[in-house]
Design a protein around this motif. Sequence first.
Motif, PDB file in Angstrom:
ATOM      1  N   ALA B  86      31.138  50.056  35.600  1.00 52.90           N
ATOM      2  CA  ALA B  86      30.317  49.594  36.716  1.00 52.90           C
ATOM      3  C   ALA B  86      29.877  48.159  36.501  1.00 52.90           C
ATOM      4  O   ALA B  86      29.821  47.369  37.445  1.00 52.90           O
ATOM      5  CB  ALA B  86      29.096  50.499  36.878  1.00 52.90           C
ATOM      6  N   VAL B  87      29.590  47.819  35.246  1.00 51.22           N
ATOM      7  CA  VAL B  87      29.159  46.446  34.963  1.00 51.22           C
ATOM      8  C   VAL B  87      30.287  45.475  35.294  1.00 51.22           C
ATOM      9  O   VAL B  87      30.067  44.442  35.941  1.00 51.22           O
ATOM     10  CB  VAL B  87      28.730  46.311  33.492  1.00 51.22           C
ATOM     11  CG1 VAL B  87      28.412  44.869  33.170  1.00 51.22           C
ATOM     12  CG2 VAL B  87      27.538  47.183  33.212  1.00 51.22           C
ATOM     13  N   ILE B  88      31.506  45.829  34.866  1.00 52.17           N
ATOM     14  CA  ILE B  88      32.640  44.942  35.171  1.00 52.17           C
ATOM     15  C   ILE B  88      32.821  44.818  36.681  1.00 52.17           C
ATOM     16  O   ILE B  88      33.009  43.716  37.213  1.00 52.17           O
ATOM     17  CB  ILE B  88      33.926  45.485  34.518  1.00 52.17           C
ATOM     18  CG1 ILE B  88      33.776  45.413  33.002  1.00 52.17           C
ATOM     19  CG2 ILE B  88      35.138  44.680  34.968  1.00 52.17           C
ATOM     20  CD1 ILE B  88      34.919  46.018  32.253  1.00 52.17           C
ATOM     21  N   ASN B  89      32.726  45.962  37.381  1.00 45.39           N
ATOM     22  CA  ASN B  89      32.875  45.914  38.840  1.00 45.39           C
ATOM     23  C   ASN B  89      31.832  45.014  39.474  1.00 45.39           C
ATOM     24  O   ASN B  89      32.139  44.208  40.352  1.00 45.39           O
ATOM     25  CB  ASN B  89      32.754  47.317  39.421  1.00 45.39           C
ATOM     26  CG  ASN B  89      33.993  48.128  39.177  1.00 45.39           C
ATOM     27  OD1 ASN B  89      35.068  47.566  39.009  1.00 45.39           O
ATOM     28  ND2 ASN B  89      33.843  49.427  39.135  1.00 45.39           N
ATOM     29  N   THR B  90      30.585  45.170  39.005  1.00 45.46           N
ATOM     30  CA  THR B  90      29.526  44.327  39.553  1.00 45.46           C
ATOM     31  C   THR B  90      29.838  42.865  39.311  1.00 45.46           C
ATOM     32  O   THR B  90      29.687  42.027  40.211  1.00 45.46           O
ATOM     33  CB  THR B  90      28.178  44.676  38.899  1.00 45.46           C
ATOM     34  OG1 THR B  90      27.985  46.057  38.994  1.00 45.46           O
ATOM     35  CG2 THR B  90      27.053  43.943  39.572  1.00 45.46           C
ATOM     36  N   ALA B  91      30.278  42.553  38.091  1.00 39.54           N
ATOM     37  CA  ALA B  91      30.582  41.158  37.769  1.00 39.54           C
ATOM     38  C   ALA B  91      31.660  40.639  38.707  1.00 39.54           C
ATOM     39  O   ALA B  91      31.530  39.529  39.262  1.00 39.54           O
ATOM     40  CB  ALA B  91      31.026  41.050  36.314  1.00 39.54           C
ATOM     41  N   LEU B  92      32.717  41.441  38.920  1.00 40.70           N
ATOM     42  CA  LEU B  92      33.795  41.012  39.807  1.00 40.70           C
ATOM     43  C   LEU B  92      33.273  40.770  41.215  1.00 40.70           C
ATOM     44  O   LEU B  92      33.524  39.709  41.815  1.00 40.70           O
ATOM     45  CB  LEU B  92      34.886  42.090  39.858  1.00 40.70           C
ATOM     46  CG  LEU B  92      35.834  42.142  38.669  1.00 40.70           C
ATOM     47  CD1 LEU B  92      36.804  43.299  38.832  1.00 40.70           C
ATOM     48  CD2 LEU B  92      36.592  40.824  38.583  1.00 40.70           C
ATOM     49  N   VAL B  93      32.543  41.774  41.735  1.00 38.92           N
ATOM     50  CA  VAL B  93      32.051  41.651  43.106  1.00 38.92           C
ATOM     51  C   VAL B  93      31.184  40.408  43.249  1.00 38.92           C
ATOM     52  O   VAL B  93      31.375  39.593  44.158  1.00 38.92           O
ATOM     53  CB  VAL B  93      31.265  42.927  43.509  1.00 38.92           C
ATOM     54  CG1 VAL B  93      30.518  42.696  44.804  1.00 38.92           C
ATOM     55  CG2 VAL B  93      32.212  44.087  43.654  1.00 38.92           C
ATOM     56  N   CYS B  94      30.240  40.235  42.314  1.00 38.74           N
ATOM     57  CA  CYS B  94      29.324  39.099  42.428  1.00 38.74           C
ATOM     58  C   CYS B  94      30.092  37.784  42.371  1.00 38.74           C
ATOM     59  O   CYS B  94      29.880  36.892  43.180  1.00 38.74           O
ATOM     60  CB  CYS B  94      28.295  39.136  41.312  1.00 38.74           C
ATOM     61  SG  CYS B  94      27.092  40.422  41.559  1.00 38.74           S
ATOM     62  N   LEU B  95      31.010  37.683  41.394  1.00 35.38           N
ATOM     63  CA  LEU B  95      31.760  36.442  41.230  1.00 35.38           C
ATOM     64  C   LEU B  95      32.495  36.077  42.519  1.00 35.38           C
ATOM     65  O   LEU B  95      32.367  34.962  43.034  1.00 35.38           O
ATOM     66  CB  LEU B  95      32.758  36.604  40.081  1.00 35.38           C
ATOM     67  CG  LEU B  95      33.585  35.366  39.781  1.00 35.38           C
ATOM     68  CD1 LEU B  95      32.708  34.353  39.075  1.00 35.38           C
ATOM     69  CD2 LEU B  95      34.792  35.697  38.942  1.00 35.38           C
ATOM     70  N   PHE B  96      33.225  37.060  43.059  1.00 38.04           N
ATOM     71  CA  PHE B  96      34.042  36.737  44.230  1.00 38.04           C
ATOM     72  C   PHE B  96      33.190  36.493  45.463  1.00 38.04           C
ATOM     73  O   PHE B  96      33.492  35.621  46.269  1.00 38.04           O
ATOM     74  CB  PHE B  96      35.080  37.836  44.479  1.00 38.04           C
ATOM     75  CG  PHE B  96      36.238  37.728  43.554  1.00 38.04           C
ATOM     76  CD1 PHE B  96      37.160  36.706  43.728  1.00 38.04           C
ATOM     77  CD2 PHE B  96      36.396  38.603  42.504  1.00 38.04           C
ATOM     78  CE1 PHE B  96      38.232  36.582  42.866  1.00 38.04           C
ATOM     79  CE2 PHE B  96      37.462  38.481  41.631  1.00 38.04           C
ATOM     80  CZ  PHE B  96      38.384  37.470  41.804  1.00 38.04           C
ATOM     81  N   VAL B  97      32.119  37.279  45.591  1.00 38.40           N
ATOM     82  CA  VAL B  97      31.254  37.052  46.749  1.00 38.40           C
ATOM     83  C   VAL B  97      30.669  35.652  46.708  1.00 38.40           C
ATOM     84  O   VAL B  97      30.692  34.917  47.704  1.00 38.40           O
ATOM     85  CB  VAL B  97      30.134  38.117  46.811  1.00 38.40           C
ATOM     86  CG1 VAL B  97      29.069  37.699  47.800  1.00 38.40           C
ATOM     87  CG2 VAL B  97      30.699  39.443  47.204  1.00 38.40           C
ATOM     88  N   VAL B  98      30.172  35.257  45.540  1.00 38.97           N
ATOM     89  CA  VAL B  98      29.544  33.933  45.445  1.00 38.97           C
ATOM     90  C   VAL B  98      30.580  32.853  45.718  1.00 38.97           C
ATOM     91  O   VAL B  98      30.342  31.941  46.525  1.00 38.97           O
ATOM     92  CB  VAL B  98      28.889  33.752  44.061  1.00 38.97           C
ATOM     93  CG1 VAL B  98      28.455  32.325  43.874  1.00 38.97           C
ATOM     94  CG2 VAL B  98      27.717  34.687  43.924  1.00 38.97           C
ATOM     95  N   CYS B  99      31.746  32.954  45.062  1.00 34.94           N
ATOM     96  CA  CYS B  99      32.754  31.901  45.241  1.00 34.94           C
ATOM     97  C   CYS B  99      33.198  31.805  46.698  1.00 34.94           C
ATOM     98  O   CYS B  99      33.206  30.718  47.280  1.00 34.94           O
ATOM     99  CB  CYS B  99      33.976  32.172  44.364  1.00 34.94           C
ATOM    100  SG  CYS B  99      33.602  31.962  42.634  1.00 34.94           S
ATOM    101  N   THR B 100      33.551  32.957  47.267  1.00 37.52           N
ATOM    102  CA  THR B 100      34.077  32.909  48.638  1.00 37.52           C
ATOM    103  C   THR B 100      33.026  32.388  49.599  1.00 37.52           C
ATOM    104  O   THR B 100      33.296  31.501  50.412  1.00 37.52           O
ATOM    105  CB  THR B 100      34.504  34.313  49.097  1.00 37.52           C
ATOM    106  OG1 THR B 100      35.020  35.006  47.991  1.00 37.52           O
ATOM    107  CG2 THR B 100      35.508  34.236  50.198  1.00 37.52           C
ATOM    108  N   SER B 101      31.802  32.939  49.503  1.00 39.66           N
ATOM    109  CA  SER B 101      30.843  32.538  50.530  1.00 39.66           C
ATOM    110  C   SER B 101      30.427  31.088  50.333  1.00 39.66           C
ATOM    111  O   SER B 101      30.106  30.401  51.303  1.00 39.66           O
ATOM    112  CB  SER B 101      29.639  33.475  50.569  1.00 39.66           C
ATOM    113  OG  SER B 101      28.976  33.475  49.360  1.00 39.66           O
ATOM    114  N   LEU B 102      30.473  30.594  49.084  1.00 38.19           N
ATOM    115  CA  LEU B 102      30.136  29.183  48.904  1.00 38.19           C
ATOM    116  C   LEU B 102      31.231  28.286  49.444  1.00 38.19           C
ATOM    117  O   LEU B 102      30.953  27.251  50.055  1.00 38.19           O
ATOM    118  CB  LEU B 102      29.889  28.870  47.433  1.00 38.19           C
ATOM    119  CG  LEU B 102      28.498  29.215  46.932  1.00 38.19           C
ATOM    120  CD1 LEU B 102      28.303  28.683  45.529  1.00 38.19           C
ATOM    121  CD2 LEU B 102      27.435  28.645  47.848  1.00 38.19           C
TER     122      LEU B 102
END
Lengths: 325, 294
Positions: B86-102
């Motif tokens: 779950a931690v890895i999944n969270t890291a992935l989701v957060c990373l991609f969400v931040v990058c894409t939306s920025l």
Amino acid sequence: MLLFIFLPIVSVVMQSMHIDHEQVFVEVENCDFFGCKKATMVDADATAELKKEQPLGRFVGLSNYINRAHLATSEVADAWRNKDSLGDFYDRVYNLPLYRAIIFTLVYTFTVTPLLIILGFLIAIAVNSLHQRLKGLVIFFSLLPMIVTPLVGSLILFWMIDSRGIIGHSLQMLFDDPDLSLKASTSLTWITLMVYGVWHSAPFAFVIFYAGLQTLPQDTLESAMIDGASRWERIRYVVIPHLTPLVTFVALIQLMDNFRVFEPIVGFNASAHATSLSSIIYTDLGGESQLLSSASTTSVLTILGVIILLSPVLYRTWRDWERKV
Amino acid sequence: MTSTVVENKSIKLRLFTSCFIALWLLVAAFPFFWTFWGSFKVELDFFSKENWMNAITGIRTLREHGTAFTIEGYEGAWVQEEFWKAVINTALVCLFVVCTSLTIGTLGAYALSRSGFRYAFWLLIIALVFRAMPPITLVAGYLLPFFEWGLWGKLSTTIVVLVAINQPFTLWMLHSFFQKIPKDLDESAMVDGCTHFQAFRYVILPVMWPGVITTGLFSFLLAYNDFAVTAMLLSKENQTMVPKIAGFLGTTQTEGNVMFAVAAVVSATAPLFVLVMFFQRQIVSGLTAGAVKG
């Protein structure tokens, strides 16, 4: 953006007008040595096929909105006609799921918002008079309840108010009642949820007000002092008017946030005593049978609620904008 | 005479404010320290019927493990219940969400802020409405098409949805940051021979960094804290931390493994703790950016 924002809304509205297919029944004749019997059976294949053809289900128009689980117009009218008193009417309406959720959501929103504004204001005033070095530390700790994941924050409090946790246990000692449990009664659960709400959002109000206090014109304060205003009078007549626009802003944001209260109800495991509009959607979606149409109906009603809640604000923004341009 | 009166009053007042602040600090921070401390104990200490002091001294923990601290809860959560996934999944989701939306956000907001048309107003309205709308109302609309198209339960789907929900807010925030940068800046860059994109890349972006970081922080928080979308749209093996913790509650309460959930909660809070420590100023400035301007 269009794809992911407007299409779901359309899809929600569509779904809210359909209900699940009825099962397809077939009459089968079972013939054996003793003669033929007719039996009705569920034709699973035909049901599945029907489902495949029209995944949305049967079209039922607006009837989803007025059934018992949602607006329950006939039940409300019934309760109104047969009421003994207003209290009785309230009891009957309260037993309908949607109205219970609406009542809780509104009570929660309109209790928590003023309380957290007052608390945030007090903290901001107090922190402002602190020594410079302490301020950073205090702000750091004040931000924590707000930044932490709502579900996690509510769980932390939930464990503490458990009858074996520290707060729950202390309360039992305080009232000398070993059976006291904050989770057992509806009113105590509501109070707990609201305390959580204030705890969670007060830092936001604090940060905004604190920033506002930094821009407070010192000249006005000094001239008020020269005119002999006491500390209280200075706060009442100089500081509060200066912060009024910020109060509106915080109230607006917090009204919106509190209206969608959801995680604490899951975290406190309180759905038996308190349901909000969001949490009934969640229960509908999360159950075994995934009541999509029921959830969508509630969603549409919630969106309407948000729009009603927001309409004065939207109107004001529009007016301000027109004036600016 | 009068001066002493004022002095007296201010001492009393100062005492009162200090007490108030201390009380608030206790209310705000104590739950976190309590849970952190308790996560190293066994369940019977953390939820002690006899005496709440047990949770501090850890009598039973001492009896069971020989020391007052145990990492049993963490072991159970991370290894046995596979919280690390779950931690890895969270890291992935957060990373991609931040990058894409920025990426979308900076480009889009830059274009909007330089176009001068009334986009800004509609953007504000959409951002407002989305701020107010519970995300779960939209989830009901996503579910059926996603089931139909077989997109349900995947991390990438969730990322796209989170970005979409987040975008109006990101755009609005970046837009107000861009508005502060004078137009002369990109004009002078173009006079010096930059193309439009070069002006954006070499002149505007460096000036914008604080704004980009602040906005990135907020989209990170949104992705990290989200429960409604991730709980509904992710299948069991792809769950991120928050729904995973919610899932713990159902299973562990019966098995008597509440400490797993406590340990998981502490693990999920720790990154936020560090985040606030390092980015306190940006968070505060981001919160107040909308407010003080009116």
